[in-house]
Structures are given as structure tokens and as C-alpha cells.
Scaffold this active site. Sequence first.
Site, PDB file in Angstrom:
ATOM      1  CB  CYS A 277      -0.779   0.234   1.138  1.00 52.10           C
ATOM      2  SG  CYS A 277      -2.151   1.515   1.438  1.00 52.10           S
TER       3      CYS A 277
ATOM      4  CB  CYS B  48       8.739  -0.865 -44.222  1.00 51.96           C
ATOM      5  SG  CYS B  48       8.405  -1.723 -43.295  1.00 51.96           S
TER       6      CYS B  48
END
Length: 434
Positions: A139, A380
Amino acid sequence: MANLESDFVGIKSPNPFWLASAPPTDKEYNVRRAFDAGWGGVVWKTLGAEGPPVVNVNGPRYGAIHGADRRLLGLNNIELITDRPLEVNLEEMARVKRDYPDHALIASVMVPCEEDAWKRILPMIAETGCDGFELNFGCPHGMAERGMGSAVGQVPEYIEMVSRWCKAATDLPVIVKLTPNITNILYPAEAALRGGADAVSLINTINSITSVNLDAMSPEPMIDGKGTHGGYCGPAVKPIALNMVAEIARNPETARLPISGIGGVTTWRDAAEFMALGAGNVQVCTAAMTYGFKIVQEMISGLSQWMDEKGYTSTADFVGMATPNVTDWQYLNLNHVTKAVINQDDCIKCGRCYAACEDTSHQAIEMSEDRVFTVKDDECVACNLCVNVCPVENCITMRTLDAGEMDERTGTPVAAEYGNWTAHPNNPASTAAE
């Protein structure tokens, strides 16, 4: 027919879907509804020590990040551990376990980093008949400022120490919940293992501020004009969680450490991905808070159908199957060459691929006067950006070039042999450079 029954460190449940420690598991009423809906197990919302309960805020506790369609992508919370008395929680847990003996009931626990505090509370909780403990070392708000939660989880020595205390205080399985708010997840995982922990669960929430109210000039959620950091969860954190699970699963020191996967699990596919990377089961929170408990029924049916299609009879058949294929960048095959291909029949001529490639990538897509988009193989690099921005699924795909086929961008044929950066001539540390 696939068998979804789960055995996680000796904790049996009807399926691998557990509710994580959070508001959905805060009380008996919720947990009964969850089990009736089909959840295999729950991790009860984090219990604290005896005495005055933790005090939560009385205003908004959640902030959110939404997609363009208002779909919830991430949830931020500033809620603390249970604010109900310990004895009330224990009474309810005992009743639930009595009435649902075949479902997994795990107690999440967070007390001060003192040996007596841990050794006192675990036997008390064990009397409920619970199946194991999850130590909340994750937490990131509220409790961390008090020396608990992630304040412990960020210090491996503390994790090892508290894990050892807890293993000495109980014969039940001990799961250590890890915080993602750390540089290297392997340090706390290895510490948990050294301390004798039976498993780890991850990830807990990520420290965050999700938004700012530009009228009040305060973070949201806002309490009387002020805001604070909280814990971030939901679909947006899944990539971070998957990476950390994989890091633990493929690390030689922790490879055999059982993992309960947490972080953005919303569908059966999410669960399967966590398990393929090494998680023995999964925990869910945000999806249940968004869609209700019955979402687990879709998870169960989807996972079962997929397993049947693949020929898997139990989840153990595919847990960790993807782990060996997770590697470091320098070991990727540099001789593997692909090129983008646009399916003209599926193309809606929106131009997103062209705009993205022309403005931000490699100028590898050209557009004709009548808006026909084609790939220029000589430019590409197969970065996959066009695939990701295209709104039509599978309209743009990547074609793998065969060995010996000419790569028009480099003007060289594709090599048949595997070759990575460690042996590349441009690498000053490689033997090929000598």
C-alpha cells in the site's frame, strides 16, 4: 472439458480467480455475494491490529482515468485498510469460511514492523479457519507514512525479517504482496524467498496522482480543497504487472517462487497472459468494481473454452509456458526481418497509418491521389506503429521475409542463421568486432 480447479501453495479453490484485498472484500456481505457469483477465492480486505480502527476519509476516495468512450482505464484510490474493528472482521470471516469451505479465504494483514505485533495477530486470525495470509507490503499511501505498507515493501531486509517472523508464527501459507514502487522487483522477491515466504503476489497499486482539478487547483479526488497521492490500478497497469511477474518467473533465484498475479485483470485473456508468464492464479479488483461480481462468469467460461480449444486440461498445463520466451534485448534475433502489409480490401482510407509513419516514424507509407495507402519496403523497418494505430483490426499485418529473400531497405538478403547484438560487428564488446 477443462478443469479450472486451482491449488496455489496448497490453497485449493474452484477456479484460479480470486478477488484481491480491496473494498470488494471488506465484509461478509460482499464476500458471500462474490462466492455465490463464482469467484474461487477472496483476499479479505487488509486487517490491522486490535484497538481503535483505522480512520478513512469521509469524502471522495477514488479518482479515474477514462478512455475516449468513457471506459475506465485506471482507478486511483486513497482508501486505507479496513476501518472496521478487528473482532468484527474475524467473526465474519469465520462464518464465511464455515459456509463456503471449498472456497479460498486469505487474510491480508498489515501491522507495525514489530515482531510481537505480527506474532500476536496471526494466530488470532488463523482461528477463523482462513486458508493463508497475505502480508500487505504494498500500500503506497496513508499506511506507508506510518511505517507500514510500501514503507516495508521497499526495504528488502524488512521483507525478509517480517516474513521470517510470520512463518515462525503460523503453519498456514504466507504470501508476500509486493509493491511496484521500487527500482528492481527482484530485490523484494528474493528477500521474501529468503524469509521463507511460500509465495508472492504482485503488483500492488502504483503511487499516483491521476488528475488535477483546474478550477480548485487541487489533485483529484479532492477533500476540502486538498488532494494527495494514491494507489493506481486497473487495465492501465497491466503491462507493468506482466513485466514484473515475468522478471520474477525468469530470474534463476526466484524461478520456483509461486506467484499470484495482480494488475488490470479484466478478461479471461488477461488472466491467461499472467499465468503464461508464470502466475499460478490471478487476483482481480478494478474489474469487479467496474462491472460487478458476475464478471467472473465470463472469465470462467472464456478461460475454459480457450483451454478446451488448446487441449489444456488444467491451468498447470500452461502456467509459465511463455516465460522461456521472455529475453533481454541483446538476445533478440537481428536477422529476423518483417515488412508491413496493408490489406486494401479492409482499408477504410482513414490515413492514420500514413500520418503516423510520415510525421513520426520512417516515411515508409505512401498515399496516392485517390487515397490508396501502400508500404514502401525500401523504407519500412517493421516498427509496427502502423499496425497499432490502424482502427481496423488485422487490416495491417507484418510479413516475415524468408531466408535468402532480399531486404529492399538494406539491399542484402535475409540471413538464415540466428544473430544477436552480442555477436554483431557493430558491438564493440562482441568477438566479431575484434
